[in-house]
Scaffold this motif. Structure first.
Motif, PDB file in Angstrom:
ATOM      1  N   SER A   1       1.029  -1.225   0.068  1.00  0.00           N
ATOM      2  CA  SER A   1      -0.077  -0.059   0.067  1.00  0.00           C
ATOM      3  C   SER A   1       0.808   1.367   0.057  1.00  0.00           C
ATOM      4  O   SER A   1       1.687   1.333   0.785  1.00  0.00           O
ATOM      5  CB  SER A   1      -0.911   0.085   1.237  1.00  0.00           C
ATOM      6  OG  SER A   1      -1.535   1.268   1.187  1.00  0.00           O
TER       7      SER A   1
ATOM      8  N   VAL B   1      -0.011   4.248   0.844  1.00  0.00           N
ATOM      9  CA  VAL B   1      -0.335   5.075   2.102  1.00  0.00           C
ATOM     10  C   VAL B   1       0.341   4.581   3.162  1.00  0.00           C
ATOM     11  O   VAL B   1       0.782   5.629   3.987  1.00  0.00           O
ATOM     12  CB  VAL B   1      -1.965   5.034   2.004  1.00  0.00           C
ATOM     13  CG1 VAL B   1      -2.411   6.066   3.325  1.00  0.00           C
ATOM     14  CG2 VAL B   1      -2.606   5.550   0.833  1.00  0.00           C
ATOM     15  N   ASN B   2       0.201   3.243   3.532  1.00  0.00           N
ATOM     16  CA  ASN B   2       0.683   3.009   4.940  1.00  0.00           C
ATOM     17  C   ASN B   2       1.807   1.956   5.061  1.00  0.00           C
ATOM     18  O   ASN B   2       1.829   1.439   5.952  1.00  0.00           O
ATOM     19  CB  ASN B   2      -0.505   2.441   5.748  1.00  0.00           C
ATOM     20  CG  ASN B   2      -1.708   1.525   4.935  1.00  0.00           C
ATOM     21  OD1 ASN B   2      -1.005   0.970   4.216  1.00  0.00           O
ATOM     22  ND2 ASN B   2      -2.585   1.341   5.630  1.00  0.00           N
TER      23      ASN B   2
ATOM     24  N   TYR C   1      -0.071  -6.642   1.109  1.00  0.00           N
ATOM     25  CA  TYR C   1      -1.042  -7.052   0.970  1.00  0.00           C
ATOM     26  C   TYR C   1      -1.363  -8.443  -0.298  1.00  0.00           C
ATOM     27  O   TYR C   1      -0.326  -8.169  -1.027  1.00  0.00           O
ATOM     28  CB  TYR C   1      -2.379  -6.487   0.910  1.00  0.00           C
ATOM     29  CG  TYR C   1      -2.456  -5.374  -0.168  1.00  0.00           C
ATOM     30  CD1 TYR C   1      -3.098  -5.915  -1.470  1.00  0.00           C
ATOM     31  CD2 TYR C   1      -1.818  -4.282  -0.089  1.00  0.00           C
ATOM     32  CE1 TYR C   1      -3.017  -4.872  -2.364  1.00  0.00           C
ATOM     33  CE2 TYR C   1      -1.714  -3.320  -1.137  1.00  0.00           C
ATOM     34  CZ  TYR C   1      -2.344  -3.471  -2.238  1.00  0.00           C
ATOM     35  OH  TYR C   1      -2.180  -2.818  -3.449  1.00  0.00           O
TER      36      TYR C   1
ATOM     37  N   TYR D   1      -7.151  -5.643  -0.104  1.00  0.00           N
ATOM     38  CA  TYR D   1      -6.809  -4.164  -0.138  1.00  0.00           C
ATOM     39  C   TYR D   1      -8.138  -3.498   0.144  1.00  0.00           C
ATOM     40  O   TYR D   1      -8.235  -2.610   0.894  1.00  0.00           O
ATOM     41  CB  TYR D   1      -6.210  -3.581  -1.358  1.00  0.00           C
ATOM     42  CG  TYR D   1      -5.730  -2.165  -1.513  1.00  0.00           C
ATOM     43  CD1 TYR D   1      -4.912  -1.656  -0.787  1.00  0.00           C
ATOM     44  CD2 TYR D   1      -6.710  -1.375  -2.147  1.00  0.00           C
ATOM     45  CE1 TYR D   1      -4.458  -0.405  -0.727  1.00  0.00           C
ATOM     46  CE2 TYR D   1      -6.361  -0.044  -2.121  1.00  0.00           C
ATOM     47  CZ  TYR D   1      -5.447   0.274  -1.349  1.00  0.00           C
ATOM     48  OH  TYR D   1      -5.097   1.734  -1.401  1.00  0.00           O
ATOM     49  N   GLN D   2      -9.136  -3.754  -0.745  1.00  0.00           N
ATOM     50  CA  GLN D   2     -10.533  -3.065  -0.565  1.00  0.00           C
ATOM     51  C   GLN D   2     -11.128  -3.110   0.861  1.00  0.00           C
ATOM     52  O   GLN D   2     -11.848  -2.126   1.287  1.00  0.00           O
ATOM     53  CB  GLN D   2     -11.345  -3.691  -1.721  1.00  0.00           C
ATOM     54  CG  GLN D   2     -11.032  -3.368  -3.188  1.00  0.00           C
ATOM     55  CD  GLN D   2     -10.869  -1.727  -3.462  1.00  0.00           C
ATOM     56  OE1 GLN D   2     -12.005  -0.952  -2.640  1.00  0.00           O
ATOM     57  NE2 GLN D   2     -10.015  -1.203  -4.075  1.00  0.00           N
TER      58      GLN D   2
ATOM     59  N   ASP E   1      -2.551   0.385  11.431  1.00  0.00           N
ATOM     60  CA  ASP E   1      -1.783   0.141  10.439  1.00  0.00           C
ATOM     61  C   ASP E   1      -0.331  -0.071  11.176  1.00  0.00           C
ATOM     62  O   ASP E   1       0.483  -0.662  10.640  1.00  0.00           O
ATOM     63  CB  ASP E   1      -1.605   1.024   9.270  1.00  0.00           C
ATOM     64  CG  ASP E   1      -1.253   2.360   9.436  1.00  0.00           C
ATOM     65  OD1 ASP E   1      -1.209   2.805  10.738  1.00  0.00           O
ATOM     66  OD2 ASP E   1      -1.170   3.281   8.691  1.00  0.00           O
TER      67      ASP E   1
ATOM     68  N   VAL F   1      -7.404  -3.080   4.044  1.00  0.00           N
ATOM     69  CA  VAL F   1      -6.157  -2.220   3.939  1.00  0.00           C
ATOM     70  C   VAL F   1      -6.669  -0.773   3.893  1.00  0.00           C
ATOM     71  O   VAL F   1      -6.119   0.176   4.506  1.00  0.00           O
ATOM     72  CB  VAL F   1      -5.145  -2.618   3.120  1.00  0.00           C
ATOM     73  CG1 VAL F   1      -4.033  -1.546   2.968  1.00  0.00           C
ATOM     74  CG2 VAL F   1      -4.438  -3.951   3.329  1.00  0.00           C
ATOM     75  N   LYS F   2      -7.347  -0.510   2.757  1.00  0.00           N
ATOM     76  CA  LYS F   2      -7.832   0.889   2.448  1.00  0.00           C
ATOM     77  C   LYS F   2      -8.829   1.549   3.619  1.00  0.00           C
ATOM     78  O   LYS F   2      -8.312   2.686   4.091  1.00  0.00           O
ATOM     79  CB  LYS F   2      -8.611   0.984   1.137  1.00  0.00           C
ATOM     80  CG  LYS F   2      -8.942   2.018   0.332  1.00  0.00           C
ATOM     81  CD  LYS F   2      -9.712   1.789  -0.744  1.00  0.00           C
ATOM     82  CE  LYS F   2      -9.912   3.129  -1.704  1.00  0.00           C
ATOM     83  NZ  LYS F   2     -10.312   3.033  -2.812  1.00  0.00           N
ATOM     84  N   PRO F   3      -9.675   0.985   4.188  1.00  0.00           N
ATOM     85  CA  PRO F   3     -10.183   1.604   5.236  1.00  0.00           C
ATOM     86  C   PRO F   3      -9.720   1.535   6.629  1.00  0.00           C
ATOM     87  O   PRO F   3     -10.232   2.074   7.505  1.00  0.00           O
ATOM     88  CB  PRO F   3     -11.818   0.757   5.345  1.00  0.00           C
ATOM     89  CG  PRO F   3     -11.314  -0.466   4.781  1.00  0.00           C
ATOM     90  CD  PRO F   3     -10.438  -0.493   3.938  1.00  0.00           C
TER      91      PRO F   3
ATOM     92  N   SER G   1      -6.142  -7.828  -4.276  1.00  0.00           N
ATOM     93  CA  SER G   1      -7.010  -6.548  -4.314  1.00  0.00           C
ATOM     94  C   SER G   1      -8.349  -6.687  -3.469  1.00  0.00           C
ATOM     95  O   SER G   1      -8.610  -5.518  -2.641  1.00  0.00           O
ATOM     96  CB  SER G   1      -7.631  -6.013  -5.675  1.00  0.00           C
ATOM     97  OG  SER G   1      -8.473  -7.109  -6.241  1.00  0.00           O
TER      98      SER G   1
END
Length: 137
Positions: free
Chosen positions: A98, A100-101, A105, A111-112, A123, A115-117, A108
């Motif tokens: 990722s 961002v952080n 992973y 991730y969805q 994290d 990881v994303k939220p 996808s």
């Protein structure tokens, strides 16, 4: 019977015509396949024992006693292979990271959904498990 002799003579002629009298320019005459890159642990221990005994037999060098060489105290060179990367969530191979952080992973879907939220504190807990967290002071 005569036909098989003709074929045999033909094959001998083709064989002799295809012989190259000079060595190939692509392979040197004394070529040998390169030896192994790393020594086995038994060879490492034997070499280390020889080295230590040669040092101890030299009367000019004053050294302190050296422990016996075993499989547990021989130092190996660092690995040249890249370290494997695993998913911080599932433990499977971590193909992605990722931006961002920096959480690794597997696919996808992870991730969805995870990881994303993810919130910033969570994290860092995942990164702490891997030893990759950073602390702001």
């Amino acid at each position: 019977m005569n036909g098989s002799n003709d074929r045999l003579e033909f094959l001998r002629k083709v064989y002799h015509d295809n012989l190259i009298p000079v060595p190939s320019k692509f392979k040197k005459h004394g070529y040998r396949k390169p030896s192994r890159r790393h020594k086995s642990s038994r060879q490492l221990i034997a070499d280390e024992s020889k080295r230590i005994s040669s040092i101890l037999q030299n009367p000019n060098i004053q050294v302190k006693p050296v422990p016996k060489v075993t499989y547990f105290n021989v130092n190996a060179p660092p690995s040249i292979r890249p370290s494997k990367k695993y998913c911080d969530i599932t433990g499977l191979k971590g193909y992605y990271k990722s931006p961002v952080n920096n959480i690794r992973y597997h696919n996808s879907e992870i991730y969805q959904l995870i990881v994303k939220p993810m919130t910033p504190g969570v994290d860092q807990e995942y990164l702490k498990l891997r030893g990759d967290n950073f602390v702001l002071k």
